[in-house]
Motif scaffolding. Structure first.
Motif, PDB file in Angstrom:
ATOM      1  N   ASP A 179      10.174  -1.629  10.426  1.00 10.92           N
ATOM      2  CA  ASP A 179      11.005  -1.244   9.280  1.00 10.92           C
ATOM      3  C   ASP A 179      11.153   0.279   9.204  1.00 10.92           C
ATOM      4  O   ASP A 179      10.179   0.994   8.965  1.00 10.92           O
ATOM      5  CB  ASP A 179      10.390  -1.783   7.975  1.00 10.92           C
ATOM      6  CG  ASP A 179      11.334  -1.635   6.781  1.00 10.92           C
ATOM      7  OD1 ASP A 179      12.428  -1.054   6.947  1.00 10.92           O
ATOM      8  OD2 ASP A 179      10.974  -2.115   5.687  1.00 10.92           O
ATOM      9  N   MET A 188       8.626  -6.239  -2.988  1.00  5.19           N
ATOM     10  CA  MET A 188       8.804  -4.946  -3.665  1.00  5.19           C
ATOM     11  C   MET A 188       7.467  -4.426  -4.181  1.00  5.19           C
ATOM     12  O   MET A 188       7.429  -3.717  -5.187  1.00  5.19           O
ATOM     13  CB  MET A 188       9.785  -5.110  -4.830  1.00  5.19           C
ATOM     14  CG  MET A 188      11.225  -5.323  -4.396  1.00  5.19           C
ATOM     15  SD  MET A 188      11.960  -3.833  -3.678  1.00  5.19           S
ATOM     16  CE  MET A 188      12.341  -2.939  -5.184  1.00  5.19           C
ATOM     17  N   ASP A 202      18.200  -4.251   4.706  1.00  5.72           N
ATOM     18  CA  ASP A 202      17.453  -4.376   3.451  1.00  5.72           C
ATOM     19  C   ASP A 202      18.200  -3.558   2.383  1.00  5.72           C
ATOM     20  O   ASP A 202      19.034  -4.103   1.639  1.00  5.72           O
ATOM     21  CB  ASP A 202      16.012  -3.881   3.682  1.00  5.72           C
ATOM     22  CG  ASP A 202      15.162  -3.786   2.428  1.00  5.72           C
ATOM     23  OD1 ASP A 202      15.648  -4.081   1.335  1.00  5.72           O
ATOM     24  OD2 ASP A 202      13.980  -3.385   2.533  1.00  5.72           O
ATOM     25  N   ARG A 257       5.387 -11.695  -7.782  1.00  8.32           N
ATOM     26  CA  ARG A 257       5.344 -12.475  -6.540  1.00  8.32           C
ATOM     27  C   ARG A 257       5.694 -13.942  -6.787  1.00  8.32           C
ATOM     28  O   ARG A 257       6.186 -14.622  -5.897  1.00  8.32           O
ATOM     29  CB  ARG A 257       3.952 -12.420  -5.902  1.00  8.32           C
ATOM     30  CG  ARG A 257       3.624 -11.210  -5.017  1.00  8.32           C
ATOM     31  CD  ARG A 257       4.563 -10.963  -3.884  1.00  8.32           C
ATOM     32  NE  ARG A 257       3.929 -10.408  -2.710  1.00  8.32           N
ATOM     33  CZ  ARG A 257       4.353  -9.359  -2.003  1.00  8.32           C
ATOM     34  NH1 ARG A 257       5.422  -8.685  -2.370  1.00  8.32           N
ATOM     35  NH2 ARG A 257       3.726  -8.971  -0.925  1.00  8.32           N
ATOM     36  N   ASN A 301      17.030  -9.032   4.901  1.00  9.02           N
ATOM     37  CA  ASN A 301      15.838  -9.124   4.065  1.00  9.02           C
ATOM     38  C   ASN A 301      16.355  -9.344   2.648  1.00  9.02           C
ATOM     39  O   ASN A 301      16.927  -8.446   2.047  1.00  9.02           O
ATOM     40  CB  ASN A 301      15.041  -7.818   4.197  1.00  9.02           C
ATOM     41  CG  ASN A 301      13.895  -7.714   3.199  1.00  9.02           C
ATOM     42  OD1 ASN A 301      13.917  -8.329   2.138  1.00  9.02           O
ATOM     43  ND2 ASN A 301      12.899  -6.911   3.527  1.00  9.02           N
ATOM     44  N   SER A 348       3.558  -6.649   5.214  1.00  7.84           N
ATOM     45  CA  SER A 348       4.192  -5.364   5.496  1.00  7.84           C
ATOM     46  C   SER A 348       3.115  -4.280   5.453  1.00  7.84           C
ATOM     47  O   SER A 348       2.455  -4.110   4.431  1.00  7.84           O
ATOM     48  CB  SER A 348       5.284  -5.102   4.450  1.00  7.84           C
ATOM     49  OG  SER A 348       5.805  -3.794   4.603  1.00  7.84           O
ATOM     50  N   PHE A 350      11.474   1.105  -8.676  1.00  9.62           N
ATOM     51  CA  PHE A 350      10.407   2.088  -8.465  1.00  9.62           C
ATOM     52  C   PHE A 350      10.582   3.253  -9.440  1.00  9.62           C
ATOM     53  O   PHE A 350      11.545   3.294 -10.201  1.00  9.62           O
ATOM     54  CB  PHE A 350      10.407   2.562  -7.006  1.00  9.62           C
ATOM     55  CG  PHE A 350      10.037   1.456  -6.047  1.00  9.62           C
ATOM     56  CD1 PHE A 350       8.726   0.992  -5.960  1.00  9.62           C
ATOM     57  CD2 PHE A 350      11.000   0.841  -5.245  1.00  9.62           C
ATOM     58  CE1 PHE A 350       8.388  -0.044  -5.106  1.00  9.62           C
ATOM     59  CE2 PHE A 350      10.667  -0.197  -4.387  1.00  9.62           C
ATOM     60  CZ  PHE A 350       9.357  -0.643  -4.320  1.00  9.62           C
ATOM     61  N   LYS A 395       5.878  -0.293   9.208  1.00 11.42           N
ATOM     62  CA  LYS A 395       6.767   0.761   8.741  1.00 11.42           C
ATOM     63  C   LYS A 395       6.685   1.921   9.724  1.00 11.42           C
ATOM     64  O   LYS A 395       5.603   2.234  10.238  1.00 11.42           O
ATOM     65  CB  LYS A 395       6.301   1.259   7.372  1.00 11.42           C
ATOM     66  CG  LYS A 395       6.314   0.182   6.312  1.00 11.42           C
ATOM     67  CD  LYS A 395       7.631   0.204   5.594  1.00 11.42           C
ATOM     68  CE  LYS A 395       7.640  -0.803   4.476  1.00 11.42           C
ATOM     69  NZ  LYS A 395       8.977  -0.917   3.890  1.00 11.42           N
ATOM     70  N   LYS A 403       4.820  -6.660   9.665  1.00  9.40           N
ATOM     71  CA  LYS A 403       5.933  -5.700   9.630  1.00  9.40           C
ATOM     72  C   LYS A 403       5.314  -4.319   9.609  1.00  9.40           C
ATOM     73  O   LYS A 403       4.411  -4.048   8.809  1.00  9.40           O
ATOM     74  CB  LYS A 403       6.771  -5.937   8.387  1.00  9.40           C
ATOM     75  CG  LYS A 403       7.885  -4.933   8.178  1.00  9.40           C
ATOM     76  CD  LYS A 403       8.896  -5.469   7.174  1.00  9.40           C
ATOM     77  CE  LYS A 403       8.929  -4.660   5.907  1.00  9.40           C
ATOM     78  NZ  LYS A 403       9.900  -5.214   4.925  1.00  9.40           N
ATOM     79  N   LYS A 440      15.960  -9.766  -1.085  1.00 10.09           N
ATOM     80  CA  LYS A 440      15.079  -9.531  -2.234  1.00 10.09           C
ATOM     81  C   LYS A 440      15.879  -9.863  -3.481  1.00 10.09           C
ATOM     82  O   LYS A 440      16.860  -9.164  -3.778  1.00 10.09           O
ATOM     83  CB  LYS A 440      14.636  -8.059  -2.280  1.00 10.09           C
ATOM     84  CG  LYS A 440      13.835  -7.620  -1.066  1.00 10.09           C
ATOM     85  CD  LYS A 440      13.429  -6.165  -1.190  1.00 10.09           C
ATOM     86  CE  LYS A 440      12.672  -5.705   0.054  1.00 10.09           C
ATOM     87  NZ  LYS A 440      12.344  -4.273   0.015  1.00 10.09           N
ATOM     88  N   PHE A 460      -2.411  -5.790  -2.304  1.00  8.78           N
ATOM     89  CA  PHE A 460      -2.179  -4.446  -2.852  1.00  8.78           C
ATOM     90  C   PHE A 460      -3.142  -4.062  -3.969  1.00  8.78           C
ATOM     91  O   PHE A 460      -3.530  -2.913  -4.082  1.00  8.78           O
ATOM     92  CB  PHE A 460      -0.762  -4.346  -3.446  1.00  8.78           C
ATOM     93  CG  PHE A 460       0.352  -4.617  -2.479  1.00  8.78           C
ATOM     94  CD1 PHE A 460       0.503  -3.833  -1.340  1.00  8.78           C
ATOM     95  CD2 PHE A 460       1.253  -5.644  -2.707  1.00  8.78           C
ATOM     96  CE1 PHE A 460       1.535  -4.069  -0.454  1.00  8.78           C
ATOM     97  CE2 PHE A 460       2.291  -5.890  -1.815  1.00  8.78           C
ATOM     98  CZ  PHE A 460       2.429  -5.108  -0.692  1.00  8.78           C
ATOM     99  N   ASN A 510      13.237   1.918   7.063  1.00 11.51           N
ATOM    100  CA  ASN A 510      13.618   2.408   5.729  1.00 11.51           C
ATOM    101  C   ASN A 510      14.555   3.623   5.824  1.00 11.51           C
ATOM    102  O   ASN A 510      14.385   4.611   5.105  1.00 11.51           O
ATOM    103  CB  ASN A 510      12.377   2.744   4.879  1.00 11.51           C
ATOM    104  CG  ASN A 510      11.641   1.504   4.385  1.00 11.51           C
ATOM    105  OD1 ASN A 510      10.534   1.214   4.839  1.00 11.51           O
ATOM    106  ND2 ASN A 510      12.252   0.753   3.486  1.00 11.51           N
TER     107      ASN A 510
HETATM  108  O1  OSB Z   1      11.408  -1.905   2.847  1.00 11.28           O
HETATM  109  O2  OSB Z   1      10.780  -3.888   2.430  1.00 11.28           O
HETATM  110  C1  OSB Z   1      10.743  -2.686   2.212  1.00 11.28           C
HETATM  111  C2  OSB Z   1       7.955  -1.926  -0.255  1.00 11.28           C
HETATM  112  C3  OSB Z   1       8.582  -1.006  -1.053  1.00 11.28           C
HETATM  113  C4  OSB Z   1       9.866  -0.638  -0.783  1.00 11.28           C
HETATM  114  C5  OSB Z   1      10.529  -1.174   0.298  1.00 11.28           C
HETATM  115  C6  OSB Z   1       9.918  -2.108   1.099  1.00 11.28           C
HETATM  116  C7  OSB Z   1       8.599  -2.471   0.834  1.00 11.28           C
HETATM  117  C8  OSB Z   1       7.831  -3.390   1.640  1.00 11.28           C
HETATM  118  C9  OSB Z   1       6.729  -4.106   0.902  1.00 11.28           C
HETATM  119  O3  OSB Z   1       7.975  -3.516   2.825  1.00 11.28           O
HETATM  120  C10 OSB Z   1       6.762  -5.554   1.112  1.00 11.28           C
HETATM  121  C11 OSB Z   1       5.833  -6.273   0.158  1.00 11.28           C
HETATM  122  O4  OSB Z   1       5.997  -6.191  -1.071  1.00 11.28           O
HETATM  123  O5  OSB Z   1       4.960  -6.980   0.645  1.00 11.28           O
END
Ligand code: OSB
Ligand code: MG
Length: 369
Positions: A193, A296, A243, A303, A265, A141, A51, A168, A166, A267, A327, A195
């Motif tokens: 989630d 992400m 995560d 993807r 999770n 998400s 990011f 947030k 999911k 990634k 998105f 975070n």
């Molecule tokens: O916590 O999984 C996460 C997006 C950005 C940063 C962290 C997260 C996420 C998501 C997005 O949950 C999941 C997606 O890309 O569909």
């Protein structure tokens, strides 16, 4: 496999609507496309998933693009004959910077699959000694939102065929919202989630989730708090899923030893690519930790990599790997994926950049000289 070129192209992708997590509000996704070609005419393009700011973890677009140019490309320039896809072999002198490594490593995997006339998913399955599927169930998400908006989004996600949602959350105040949502959608598969938005003082409030039958509580506490997560897991029936905390196989081992989680999770970008992701998956299977593939907010191209991993039968819990069109209005590649009858149907071929992006890519410097 003899490398001929490596080029990098930064792109900016506006989101249809901002994606809000406890870390940030994301309105424009900036990624760097990494394209590698071989002397026998193969081409693959990957994506740097960091990011813009160091909220999710310490890596950022600017710093990791710098690491790719300054430290990951030079060893490949000195030795263009790629025989191993393991980041430890490719870059023995580079510590950390896993998203930078993953951007290059996953692109090399895509090239290796093409060289062997296989799909990326087939190559991953062969490496993991397992099977793969051409259709997968996926979750979505949903960023932090008020109750009305969240209920609308969930209904739309269910109608579109997502198998799991999911949600947030930004802290204890949102647990009441989750309660209301559960009443409206009593059976839908659900992950919460955090975070990292909670603290150990929130344990009593988080215990309310046990009665709501959510599948998992993802990363409730700050990154690095393995002891705190272990203590919280002892206080909860709801499985904790880590995560941000899992950057490495060693983190998974620590989490298992301490009892910090029951799920991960996974990634591939966060852990340094596919080689590392498969090692973590293997370890987790031996220790009964459930892994599933996270997202992400990647482009359609990014993807392709996470969806290919999610095709392994050992990663069948619905991942955050739905179509990138959730998105973005526009695509960077020719990849077409469709969510129909609750299944995501996936093409076998590696995606190609759309002509406008490919043209821009060719204007970039070949970093191999
Ligand atoms: O916590 O999984 C996460 C997006 C950005 C940063 C962290 C997260 C996420 C998501 C997005 O949950 C999941 C997606 O890309 O569909
Ligand atoms: Mg998460």
């Amino acid at each position: 496999m003899q490398l001929a070129s490596i080029r990098m192209l930064p792109v900016s992708l506006p989101l249809k609507q901002p994606f809000t997590s406890a870390h940030e509000q994301l309105a424009d996704r900036h990624v760097t496309l990494v394209q590698i070609t071989t002397t026998d005419g193969l081409m693959a393009t990957g994506e740097l998933e960091a990011f813009d700011n160091p909220g999710y973890n310490t890596e950022m677009q600017a710093s990791e693009a710098q690491v790719i140019r300054g430290f990951l490309v030079p060893p490949l320039k000195r030795n263009r004959d790629i025989s191993s896809l393991n980041p430890d072999d490719l870059w023995p002198d580079v510590s950390g910077h896993r998203m930078a490594k993953a951007a290059v490593e996953m692109t090399l995997w895509s090239l290796a699959a093409q060289a062997e006339h296989q799909s990326l998913a087939a190559l991953l399955a062969a490496e993991a000694k397992t099977e793969q599927r051409s259709e997968i169930e996926v979750g979505i998400s949903l960023g932090i939102a008020d109750l009305t908006q969240q209920l609308q989004r969930i209904a739309a996600a269910q109608a579109a065929g997502y198998s799991r949602i999911k949600l947030k959350v930004g802290g204890v105040a949102d647990i009441a919202v989750i309660n209301q949502i559960r009443r409206q959608f009593p059976t839908i598969q659900m992950i919460i989630d955090g975070n990292g938005a909670f603290t150990e003082n929130d344990a009593a409030e988080l215990q309310q989730l046990d009665a709501l039958h959510v599948d998992m509580l993802e990363q409730p506490l700050a990154s690095g708090d393995f002891a705190g997560h272990a203590q919280l897991q002892r206080q909860l029936k709801t499985p904790i899923c880590l995560d941000e905390d899992i950057l490495d196989l060693k983190d998974a081992q620590l989490a298992v030893l301490m009892g910090s989680c029951r799920a991960i999770n996974l990634k591939p970008a966060r852990v340094g690519g596919f080689t590392k992701a498969l090692a973590i998956l293997d370890y987790c299977q031996q220790h009964h930790i459930q892994c599933w593939v996270g997202g992400m907010v990647e482009s359609d191209l990014g993807r392709y990599y996470s969806q290919s991993l999610a095709r392994l039968i050992t990663l069948s819990y619905p991942g955050d790997v739905g179509p990138a069109s959730q998105f973005f209005e526009t695509q960077v590649s020719d990849r077409v994926v469709k969510l129909t009858d609750g299944k995501l149907k996936l093409p076998e071929e590696a995606p190609r950049l759309l002509p406008a992006y490919q043209k821009q890519m060719m204007l970039q410097e070949n970093l191999l000289g």
